[in-house]
Design a protein around this motif. Structure first.
Motif, PDB file in Angstrom:
ATOM      1  N   ALA A   1      21.032  59.514  35.469  1.00 35.26           N
ATOM      2  CA  ALA A   1      21.324  60.412  34.351  1.00 35.26           C
ATOM      3  C   ALA A   1      22.711  60.193  33.768  1.00 35.26           C
ATOM      4  N   GLU A   2      23.584  59.484  34.480  1.00 34.34           N
ATOM      5  CA  GLU A   2      24.920  59.238  33.947  1.00 34.34           C
ATOM      6  C   GLU A   2      24.881  58.370  32.683  1.00 34.34           C
ATOM      7  N   ASP A   3      23.779  57.649  32.486  1.00 39.87           N
ATOM      8  CA  ASP A   3      23.643  56.803  31.297  1.00 39.87           C
ATOM      9  C   ASP A   3      23.014  57.544  30.120  1.00 39.87           C
ATOM     10  N   ALA A   4      22.705  58.814  30.309  1.00 39.14           N
ATOM     11  CA  ALA A   4      21.962  59.557  29.284  1.00 39.14           C
ATOM     12  C   ALA A   4      22.740  59.843  28.006  1.00 39.14           C
ATOM     13  N   PRO A   5      24.025  60.251  28.062  1.00 38.03           N
ATOM     14  CA  PRO A   5      24.679  60.643  26.808  1.00 38.03           C
ATOM     15  C   PRO A   5      24.621  59.584  25.707  1.00 38.03           C
ATOM     16  N   ASP A   6      24.906  58.337  26.040  1.00 38.00           N
ATOM     17  CA  ASP A   6      24.860  57.305  25.001  1.00 38.00           C
ATOM     18  C   ASP A   6      23.427  57.030  24.543  1.00 38.00           C
ATOM     19  N   ALA A   7      22.460  57.156  25.445  1.00 42.22           N
ATOM     20  CA  ALA A   7      21.055  56.969  25.044  1.00 42.22           C
ATOM     21  C   ALA A   7      20.644  58.020  24.023  1.00 42.22           C
ATOM     22  N   ILE A   8      21.107  59.256  24.211  1.00 48.44           N
ATOM     23  CA  ILE A   8      20.797  60.321  23.244  1.00 48.44           C
ATOM     24  C   ILE A   8      21.523  60.060  21.926  1.00 48.44           C
ATOM     25  N   ARG A   9      22.795  59.655  22.013  1.00 47.96           N
ATOM     26  CA  ARG A   9      23.547  59.354  20.782  1.00 47.96           C
ATOM     27  C   ARG A   9      22.844  58.277  19.957  1.00 47.96           C
TER      28      ARG A   9
END
Length: 322
Positions: free
Chosen positions: A64-72
């Protein structure tokens, strides 16, 4: 700054246009967390929580640490329908280095408090659901300063009312931590979870929910066909609080719509139901802040879960400004 990483402007990308037509054209990436130097006026403040230590502590599958950029990246190409004069500022990510989860949550809470106190509507991108503890405490501090009662509405398959492990919080404990902290500090806070799945919550957690005065609705009752009952429960809950902190755990959705999460299940609710709830909360005029959590890009299929997260955010904001 230690444990902070700014977002590269090229992360926000999409179709080119001479006029503002898409989100990537509106977002401005800020290099630091000095929110007090930003110009006055209503703004959106985006902050990522690129941390999944809480998921690891809760024995979930990490990523889940990779999620913010995936959402952006999913948000950048969306058509823009909010006010032209609205500033959208991306303050980057709280990131895990050698610091403990507790230190990271302290920084996260302070940053969210600064975002709230500088006239932003916060959008938090998780990361594990342990984000809810600092997010909820920042919202609770804000409402307490105005003598208001905070309501937490969580769209989730799980109560997340588990006890900390050896005194350490995790992605399954944030709402118990908030409720216990509120009680200790004599602050006013209420909790309502929609989407509870009995197969994912032992009877002990139902007892904890009862003992903490929590509200809940089970997944099979969270349908568009049952909307009048859902609406009546939401009305009853909203009548008891002044402001709402909304948390969207993507594992509350059926894995048919959200395969890329830390704890997938085929039995969750569908997007039509979630959007009904999001619209209702946005139009209540009580929505203070929101987050979307538990995206795990490593298990996503065709970015469908990241796109679902992005659409939930965009839809809520559009209804908020309607």
């Amino acid at each position: 700054m230690k444990n902070h990483k700014s977002t590269a402007q090229h992360t926000w990308k999409g179709r080119p246009s001479e006029t503002i037509q898409y989100w990537h054209q509106k977002v401005r990436c800020i290099e630091n967390l000095s929110l007090h130097v930003i110009t006055p006026g209503r703004k959106l403040g985006i902050l990522g929580y690129a941390i999944d230590e809480g998921v690891r502590r809760n024995h979930g599958r990490v990523g889940a640490e990779d999620a913010p950029d995936a959402i952006r990246k999913s948000m950048g190409s969306m058509a823009y329908h909010l006010p032209e004069n609205l500033e959208i500022l991306d303050y980057g990510d709280i990131t895990a280095t050698e610091s403990s989860l507790e230190e990271l949550q302290t920084l996260t809470q302070q940053t969210i408090s600064d975002i709230l106190n500088s006239n932003h509507f916060p959008i938090l991108l998780g990361g594990g659901h342990d984000l809810a503890f600092p997010h909820g405490m920042a919202a609770l501090s804000y409402t307490a300063s105005k003598n208001e009662t905070l309501g937490i509405i969580n769209l989730d398959a799980h109560f997340d009312l588990r006890e900390p492990n050896n005194g350490q919080g995790h992605s399954g404990s944030p709402f118990l931590q908030i409720l216990e902290s509120a009680k200790t500090k004599n602050l006013h806070c209420k909790y309502f979870c929609l989407g509870i799945q009995r197969a994912a919550n032992p009877s002990s957690l139902f007892e904890t929910a009862k003992n903490t005065g929590s509200w809940w609705m089970e997944s099979e009752d969270c349908t568009v066909e049952n909307w009048e009952t859902v609406k009546n429960n939401l009305d009853a809950f909203l009548s008891k609080v002044n402001r709402i902190y909304l948390s969207i755990d993507l594992d509350g959705f059926s894995s048919a719509y959200a395969p890329g999460v830390s704890a997938p299940s085929p039995m969750g609710f569908n997007p039509d139901f979630a959007l009904k709830v999001l619209e209702y909360l946005a139009k209540s005029k009580k929505l203070l802040t929101m987050d979307v959590v538990e995206l795990n890009p490593a298990y996503d299929i065709d970015h469908s879960t990241a796109k679902l997260a992005a659409r939930c955010i965009e839809f809520t904001l559009r209804k908020l400004w309607d």
